[in-house]
Design an enzyme around this catalytic site. Structure first.
Site, PDB file in Angstrom:
ATOM      1  N   ARG A  50     103.203  26.628  32.265  1.00 60.50           N
ATOM      2  CA  ARG A  50     103.824  26.844  33.535  1.00 60.50           C
ATOM      3  C   ARG A  50     103.074  25.927  34.433  1.00 60.50           C
ATOM      4  O   ARG A  50     101.838  26.473  34.897  1.00 60.50           O
ATOM      5  CB  ARG A  50     103.756  28.369  33.828  1.00 60.50           C
ATOM      6  CG  ARG A  50     104.738  29.123  33.150  1.00 60.50           C
ATOM      7  CD  ARG A  50     104.497  30.606  33.446  1.00 60.50           C
ATOM      8  NE  ARG A  50     105.278  31.674  32.605  1.00 60.50           N
ATOM      9  CZ  ARG A  50     105.340  32.839  32.886  1.00 60.50           C
ATOM     10  NH1 ARG A  50     104.595  33.438  33.810  1.00 60.50           N
ATOM     11  NH2 ARG A  50     106.090  33.643  32.014  1.00 60.50           N
ATOM     12  N   ASP A  52     102.236  23.742  37.986  1.00 58.96           N
ATOM     13  CA  ASP A  52     102.510  24.126  39.145  1.00 58.96           C
ATOM     14  C   ASP A  52     103.372  22.880  39.956  1.00 58.96           C
ATOM     15  O   ASP A  52     103.635  21.990  39.470  1.00 58.96           O
ATOM     16  CB  ASP A  52     100.859  24.050  40.110  1.00 58.96           C
ATOM     17  CG  ASP A  52     100.222  25.400  39.519  1.00 58.96           C
ATOM     18  OD1 ASP A  52     100.665  26.299  39.446  1.00 58.96           O
ATOM     19  OD2 ASP A  52      98.801  25.212  39.581  1.00 58.96           O
ATOM     20  N   TYR A 111      95.767  18.558  28.629  1.00 60.17           N
ATOM     21  CA  TYR A 111      95.939  17.955  30.072  1.00 60.17           C
ATOM     22  C   TYR A 111      95.136  16.875  30.295  1.00 60.17           C
ATOM     23  O   TYR A 111      94.007  16.710  29.657  1.00 60.17           O
ATOM     24  CB  TYR A 111      95.666  19.191  30.980  1.00 60.17           C
ATOM     25  CG  TYR A 111      96.687  20.398  30.893  1.00 60.17           C
ATOM     26  CD1 TYR A 111      97.722  20.330  31.976  1.00 60.17           C
ATOM     27  CD2 TYR A 111      96.587  21.636  30.356  1.00 60.17           C
ATOM     28  CE1 TYR A 111      98.525  21.449  32.202  1.00 60.17           C
ATOM     29  CE2 TYR A 111      97.317  22.485  30.469  1.00 60.17           C
ATOM     30  CZ  TYR A 111      98.447  22.319  31.319  1.00 60.17           C
ATOM     31  OH  TYR A 111      99.281  23.298  31.431  1.00 60.17           O
ATOM     32  N   ARG A 198      92.545  22.012  37.411  1.00 62.35           N
ATOM     33  CA  ARG A 198      92.072  21.429  38.689  1.00 62.35           C
ATOM     34  C   ARG A 198      90.957  21.854  39.514  1.00 62.35           C
ATOM     35  O   ARG A 198      90.241  20.943  40.226  1.00 62.35           O
ATOM     36  CB  ARG A 198      93.383  21.808  39.650  1.00 62.35           C
ATOM     37  CG  ARG A 198      94.718  21.004  39.240  1.00 62.35           C
ATOM     38  CD  ARG A 198      95.846  21.515  40.087  1.00 62.35           C
ATOM     39  NE  ARG A 198      95.798  21.400  41.455  1.00 62.35           N
ATOM     40  CZ  ARG A 198      96.571  22.265  42.270  1.00 62.35           C
ATOM     41  NH1 ARG A 198      97.432  22.940  41.925  1.00 62.35           N
ATOM     42  NH2 ARG A 198      96.394  22.152  43.571  1.00 62.35           N
TER      43      ARG A 198
END
Length: 248
Positions: A50, A52, A111, A198
């Site tokens: 999911r 952002d 990622y 992040r």
């Protein structure tokens, strides 16, 4: 019912995230709308992750169950037709067994975070990288990142809105490499906490700028306290790269 696995590429800039939202457009909503236009079926799309608002994907895995008799290639072509002009594309479509699940069958996620380390404004890559004008020491960032690899309590690097049951995760890889004016941070794990990548990138950037000592990454991890977080990197530099599944 046939279960189809979709490989998705999308630019997250105009979306409020992958998951359907009540207050704005989402990737899930765009794809479900295209499926309805193709099959006249109201379905629920399930994804490996999911993302952002503003986060992009190079190859997000998702699945959907469809009753209509349709070949995988025809479904892919139809979805790409109805997805225009949204910046979402179906790169691949395959039939999967009924017990295959895009999220729960996934054994690894990767990622990539992209930093544009230059003074000139971004034009072609606006909203697709985090621009930092101050020179960054990528080697120092990489060395500091290794203290995060392994099985740890990542409370410091976890969003206060994270819904995960436990803050304990195993980070398999966190590499920082420079390529010209760009710095890439590659992260791999079975799963991640909300904002974990992040948050790690933001603190590593402080190390690269010389505002944090390299040892402060390990100190922040050991603190298990979100208030010790130095910086949360913006969403536009984050890309979901791929999801891994057991070999058939």
């Amino acid at each position: 019912m046939t279960r189809f696995a979709l490989t998705l590429e999308f630019d997250g800039t105009p979306f409020f995230g992958f998951q359907r939202q009540s207050n704005g457009p989402s990737v899930q909503q765009a794809i479900e709308k295209a499926i309805f236009a193709t099959t006249a079926e109201a379905v629920t799309l399930h994804a490996a992750g999911r993302t952002d608002a503003g986060v992009h994907a190079l190859a997000m895995q998702a699945h959907v169950d469809i009753a209509k008799d349709i070949e995988a290639f025809r479904l892919m072509e139809a979805l790409n037709h109805y997805l225009r002009p949204d910046p979402v594309a179906v790169l691949d479509c395959q039939v999967k067994p009924d017990d295959w699940h895009a999220r729960y069958s996934c054994i690894g996620r990767e990622y990539r975070y992209r930093i544009a380390n230059r003074r000139a404004p971004l034009t072609l890559d606006a909203s697709r990288a985090w621009q930092l004008a101050q020179p960054l020491d990528a080697d120092l960032m990489h060395r500091a990142a290794q203290s995060l690899v392994g099985h740890h309590d990542f409370t410091t690097f976890r969003s206060v809105h994270c819904q995960s049951v436990s803050p304990v995760k195993t980070l398999d890889r966190l590499d920082v490499v420079r390529s010209g004016e760009e710095i890439f941070i590659h992260a791999a794990a079975r799963s991640f906490l909300h904002h974990q990548v992040r948050s790690m990138v933001g603190c590593l950037a402080l190390v690269g700028m010389g505002r944090w000592r390299g040892e402060q990454i390990a100190e922040a991890l050991a603190a298990r306290d979100r208030t010790t977080l130095g910086l949360n990197a913006p969403s536009e530099g984050l890309y979901f790269v791929r999801a891994l599944y057991p070999a058939a």
